[in-house]
Design a protein around this motif. Structure first.
Motif, PDB file in Angstrom:
ATOM      1  N   GLN A  10     -67.076 -22.512  -2.966  1.00 14.93           N
ATOM      2  CA  GLN A  10     -68.202 -21.587  -2.945  1.00 14.93           C
ATOM      3  C   GLN A  10     -68.321 -20.872  -4.294  1.00 14.93           C
ATOM      4  OE1 GLN A  10     -70.032 -21.600   0.113  1.00 14.93           O
ATOM      5  NE2 GLN A  10     -68.578 -23.299   0.342  1.00 14.93           N
ATOM      6  N   LYS A  11     -69.428 -20.199  -4.531  1.00 17.09           N
ATOM      7  CA  LYS A  11     -69.669 -19.531  -5.808  1.00 17.09           C
ATOM      8  C   LYS A  11     -68.627 -18.468  -6.120  1.00 17.09           C
ATOM      9  CE  LYS A  11     -74.684 -20.250  -5.945  1.00 17.09           C
ATOM     10  NZ  LYS A  11     -76.013 -19.590  -5.995  1.00 17.09           N
ATOM     11  N   ASP A  12     -68.077 -17.824  -5.071  1.00 18.69           N
ATOM     12  CA  ASP A  12     -67.096 -16.767  -5.293  1.00 18.69           C
ATOM     13  C   ASP A  12     -65.679 -17.299  -5.447  1.00 18.69           C
ATOM     14  OD1 ASP A  12     -66.564 -17.596  -2.732  1.00 18.69           O
ATOM     15  OD2 ASP A  12     -66.719 -15.613  -1.815  1.00 18.69           O
ATOM     16  N   GLY A  13     -65.523 -18.636  -5.457  1.00 23.19           N
ATOM     17  CA  GLY A  13     -64.203 -19.231  -5.616  1.00 23.19           C
ATOM     18  C   GLY A  13     -63.489 -19.533  -4.319  1.00 23.19           C
ATOM     19  N   SER A  14     -64.075 -19.129  -3.199  1.00 22.48           N
ATOM     20  CA  SER A  14     -63.475 -19.421  -1.904  1.00 22.48           C
ATOM     21  C   SER A  14     -63.778 -20.865  -1.509  1.00 22.48           C
ATOM     22  CB  SER A  14     -64.024 -18.468  -0.839  1.00 22.48           C
ATOM     23  OG  SER A  14     -65.429 -18.658  -0.669  1.00 22.48           O
ATOM     24  N   LEU A  15     -63.080 -21.348  -0.493  1.00 23.50           N
ATOM     25  CA  LEU A  15     -63.297 -22.687   0.039  1.00 23.50           C
ATOM     26  C   LEU A  15     -63.731 -22.552   1.489  1.00 23.50           C
ATOM     27  CD1 LEU A  15     -60.141 -24.522  -1.389  1.00 23.50           C
ATOM     28  CD2 LEU A  15     -62.448 -24.511  -2.332  1.00 23.50           C
ATOM     29  N   LYS A  16     -64.692 -23.400   1.890  1.00 23.76           N
ATOM     30  CA  LYS A  16     -65.255 -23.232   3.232  1.00 23.76           C
ATOM     31  C   LYS A  16     -65.531 -24.577   3.893  1.00 23.76           C
ATOM     32  CE  LYS A  16     -68.201 -19.923   3.843  1.00 23.76           C
ATOM     33  NZ  LYS A  16     -69.415 -19.065   3.813  1.00 23.76           N
ATOM     34  N   ALA A  17     -65.348 -24.602   5.219  1.00 23.78           N
ATOM     35  CA  ALA A  17     -65.679 -25.784   6.014  1.00 23.78           C
ATOM     36  C   ALA A  17     -66.111 -25.337   7.400  1.00 23.78           C
ATOM     37  CB  ALA A  17     -64.488 -26.736   6.113  1.00 23.78           C
ATOM     38  N   THR A  18     -67.062 -26.060   7.991  1.00 25.93           N
ATOM     39  CA  THR A  18     -67.522 -25.769   9.344  1.00 25.93           C
ATOM     40  C   THR A  18     -67.110 -26.923  10.254  1.00 25.93           C
ATOM     41  OG1 THR A  18     -69.401 -24.461   8.547  1.00 25.93           O
ATOM     42  CG2 THR A  18     -69.515 -25.282  10.810  1.00 25.93           C
ATOM     43  N   VAL A  19     -66.439 -26.596  11.339  1.00 26.61           N
ATOM     44  CA  VAL A  19     -65.890 -27.598  12.252  1.00 26.61           C
ATOM     45  C   VAL A  19     -66.445 -27.372  13.653  1.00 26.61           C
ATOM     46  CG1 VAL A  19     -63.770 -28.630  13.151  1.00 26.61           C
ATOM     47  CG2 VAL A  19     -63.781 -27.587  10.883  1.00 26.61           C
ATOM     48  N   THR A  20     -66.729 -28.453  14.356  1.00 28.80           N
ATOM     49  CA  THR A  20     -67.198 -28.361  15.737  1.00 28.80           C
ATOM     50  C   THR A  20     -65.999 -28.442  16.672  1.00 28.80           C
ATOM     51  OG1 THR A  20     -69.310 -29.403  15.170  1.00 28.80           O
ATOM     52  CG2 THR A  20     -68.675 -29.396  17.490  1.00 28.80           C
ATOM     53  N   GLY A  57     -58.145 -35.288   7.430  1.00 27.94           N
ATOM     54  CA  GLY A  57     -58.268 -33.901   7.010  1.00 27.94           C
ATOM     55  C   GLY A  57     -59.711 -33.527   6.690  1.00 27.94           C
ATOM     56  N   ILE A  58     -60.056 -32.306   7.012  1.00 20.22           N
ATOM     57  CA  ILE A  58     -61.421 -31.805   6.795  1.00 20.22           C
ATOM     58  C   ILE A  58     -61.485 -31.111   5.443  1.00 20.22           C
ATOM     59  CG2 ILE A  58     -63.207 -30.255   7.674  1.00 20.22           C
ATOM     60  CD1 ILE A  58     -61.796 -30.607  10.456  1.00 20.22           C
ATOM     61  N   GLY A  59     -62.280 -31.644   4.526  1.00 15.25           N
ATOM     62  CA  GLY A  59     -62.382 -31.080   3.191  1.00 15.25           C
ATOM     63  C   GLY A  59     -63.176 -29.780   3.170  1.00 15.25           C
ATOM     64  N   LEU A  60     -62.685 -28.798   2.427  1.00 13.05           N
ATOM     65  CA  LEU A  60     -63.382 -27.524   2.271  1.00 13.05           C
ATOM     66  C   LEU A  60     -64.183 -27.547   0.972  1.00 13.05           C
ATOM     67  CD1 LEU A  60     -60.737 -26.859   4.080  1.00 13.05           C
ATOM     68  CD2 LEU A  60     -61.281 -24.496   3.533  1.00 13.05           C
ATOM     69  N   LYS A  61     -65.382 -27.005   1.007  1.00 10.46           N
ATOM     70  CA  LYS A  61     -66.245 -26.993  -0.168  1.00 10.46           C
ATOM     71  C   LYS A  61     -66.085 -25.694  -0.951  1.00 10.46           C
ATOM     72  CE  LYS A  61     -69.815 -30.000   1.816  1.00 10.46           C
ATOM     73  NZ  LYS A  61     -71.241 -30.142   2.151  1.00 10.46           N
ATOM     74  N   GLY A  86     -56.040 -19.588  -5.339  1.00 16.15           N
ATOM     75  CA  GLY A  86     -55.353 -19.574  -6.630  1.00 16.15           C
ATOM     76  C   GLY A  86     -55.948 -20.576  -7.603  1.00 16.15           C
ATOM     77  N   ASP A  87     -55.110 -21.427  -8.181  1.00 15.86           N
ATOM     78  CA  ASP A  87     -55.558 -22.415  -9.161  1.00 15.86           C
ATOM     79  C   ASP A  87     -55.992 -23.736  -8.526  1.00 15.86           C
ATOM     80  OD1 ASP A  87     -55.006 -20.673 -11.256  1.00 15.86           O
ATOM     81  OD2 ASP A  87     -52.927 -21.350 -11.425  1.00 15.86           O
ATOM     82  N   ALA A  88     -55.871 -23.836  -7.213  1.00 14.99           N
ATOM     83  CA  ALA A  88     -56.279 -25.074  -6.541  1.00 14.99           C
ATOM     84  C   ALA A  88     -57.795 -25.213  -6.582  1.00 14.99           C
ATOM     85  CB  ALA A  88     -55.794 -25.079  -5.097  1.00 14.99           C
ATOM     86  N   THR A  89     -58.266 -26.448  -6.528  1.00 16.50           N
ATOM     87  CA  THR A  89     -59.707 -26.702  -6.566  1.00 16.50           C
ATOM     88  C   THR A  89     -60.211 -27.401  -5.314  1.00 16.50           C
ATOM     89  OG1 THR A  89     -59.283 -28.791  -7.732  1.00 16.50           O
ATOM     90  CG2 THR A  89     -59.768 -26.847  -9.078  1.00 16.50           C
ATOM     91  N   GLU A  90     -59.279 -27.906  -4.499  1.00 12.46           N
ATOM     92  CA  GLU A  90     -59.655 -28.581  -3.265  1.00 12.46           C
ATOM     93  C   GLU A  90     -58.641 -28.250  -2.175  1.00 12.46           C
ATOM     94  OE1 GLU A  90     -59.860 -32.762  -3.967  1.00 12.46           O
ATOM     95  OE2 GLU A  90     -61.456 -32.616  -5.452  1.00 12.46           O
ATOM     96  N   ALA A  91     -59.064 -28.411  -0.918  1.00 13.59           N
ATOM     97  CA  ALA A  91     -58.157 -28.163   0.202  1.00 13.59           C
ATOM     98  C   ALA A  91     -58.584 -28.983   1.404  1.00 13.59           C
ATOM     99  CB  ALA A  91     -58.144 -26.676   0.553  1.00 13.59           C
ATOM    100  N   LEU A  92     -57.595 -29.305   2.233  1.00  9.63           N
ATOM    101  CA  LEU A  92     -57.852 -29.992   3.494  1.00  9.63           C
ATOM    102  C   LEU A  92     -57.457 -29.068   4.637  1.00  9.63           C
ATOM    103  CD1 LEU A  92     -56.466 -33.599   2.845  1.00  9.63           C
ATOM    104  CD2 LEU A  92     -58.868 -32.898   2.927  1.00  9.63           C
ATOM    105  N   GLY A  99     -55.004 -29.635  11.592  1.00  8.42           N
ATOM    106  CA  GLY A  99     -54.597 -28.907  12.788  1.00  8.42           C
ATOM    107  C   GLY A  99     -54.655 -29.771  14.031  1.00  8.42           C
ATOM    108  N   ASP A 100     -54.587 -29.102  15.173  1.00 10.11           N
ATOM    109  CA  ASP A 100     -54.621 -29.815  16.453  1.00 10.11           C
ATOM    110  C   ASP A 100     -55.908 -30.613  16.619  1.00 10.11           C
ATOM    111  OD1 ASP A 100     -52.178 -28.699  17.088  1.00 10.11           O
ATOM    112  OD2 ASP A 100     -53.046 -27.011  18.187  1.00 10.11           O
ATOM    113  N   PHE A 101     -56.985 -30.122  15.995  1.00  7.65           N
ATOM    114  CA  PHE A 101     -58.283 -30.765  16.173  1.00  7.65           C
ATOM    115  C   PHE A 101     -58.407 -32.102  15.446  1.00  7.65           C
ATOM    116  CE2 PHE A 101     -58.439 -26.810  13.695  1.00  7.65           C
ATOM    117  CZ  PHE A 101     -58.384 -27.347  12.409  1.00  7.65           C
ATOM    118  N   ASN A 102     -57.485 -32.404  14.514  1.00  6.04           N
ATOM    119  CA  ASN A 102     -57.483 -33.736  13.882  1.00  6.04           C
ATOM    120  C   ASN A 102     -56.068 -34.336  13.869  1.00  6.04           C
ATOM    121  OD1 ASN A 102     -56.328 -32.161  11.870  1.00  6.04           O
ATOM    122  ND2 ASN A 102     -58.090 -32.287  10.497  1.00  6.04           N
TER     123      ASN A 102
END
Length: 215
Positions: free
Chosen positions: A40-50, A34-38, A15-21, A24-27
């Motif tokens: 993307q060009k299409d407006g989605s937010l993404k993060a890669t977690v091990t 919190g793991i910050g999501l980056k 939606g109108d948000a620009t950032e997200a954390l 979960g159980d992993f943190n």
């Protein structure tokens, strides 16, 4: 051996948000970790977690507009009786190929679901296969496109879901989304949704004719 898992939150949920954390159980659900999501060009937010393969994790997203939202295509959901919300669940497979959780993906993670079932079935789990098709919630007087997105983010995706949601919970969802949503009054939404779910469109139309902005 650890495994990289990509979490993607679709633009319609962001939606109108620009950032997200990602929390979960992993943190340990610690906002300080919190793991910050980056963005993307299409407006989605993404993060890669091990994560560790063969394990199951619960998680949610916390947006900088104050909303907690869910992954629309998680493996399944578990109701948290403490906070009265549905948590997303991902089962990390043992396979070599990287796992991926995407809120805008169409296909369910069947292999991940099988891994969880074999390991330890969870009570109150909501499988992807049992998730009903979405209804057009904007047919409810007072519910616009943005509000419909807020409801979907809270797993209110059908008229039946909305009819069973209390006005108190709906008000809380609107208040959490920001001041511009606080002016909406959701008191009649469950009543309208009950008629829509039953296919009583003439009765719904008659009721809506008496309403103004859903009130």
């Amino acid at each position: 051996m650890s495994k990289k898992v990509t979490f993607t939150l679709a633009p319609e949920i962001v939606g109108d948000a620009t950032e997200a954390l990602l929390l979960g159980d992993f943190n340990n659900w610690d906002i300080n970790d919190g793991i910050g999501l980056k963005v993307q060009k299409d407006g989605s937010l993404k993060a890669t977690v091990t994560l560790e393969p063969g394990k199951t994790y619960q998680y949610r997203y916390f947006l900088n507009d104050g909303r907690w939202v869910n992954d629309a295509n998680a493996d399944y959901y578990i109701f948290d009786h403490t906070y009265h919300v549905d948590n997303c669940v991902i089962s990390v497979p043992d396979a070599e190929e990287p796992a991926s959780i995407k809120a805008d993906a169409a296909a369910p993670a069947k292999k991940a679901a099988k891994t969880e079932k074999a390991a330890k079935p969870k009570p109150a789990a909501k499988t992807k296969e049992s998730t009903p098709a979405k209804d057009d919630l904007t047919k409810i007087e007072g519910v616009g496109k943005k509000i419909a997105e807020l409801l979907v983010a809270e797993n209110i995706v059908t008229f039946k879901d909305l009819s069973k949601t209390t006005a108190k919970k709906l008000t809380a969802i609107l208040e959490a989304a920001g001041s511009k949503f606080k002016v909406h009054n959701p008191t009649t939404w469950p009543q309208q949704a009950k008629l829509a779910a039953a296919g009583k469109w003439d009765e719904l139309k008659a009721l809506q004719a008496e309403l103004k902005g859903g009130k």
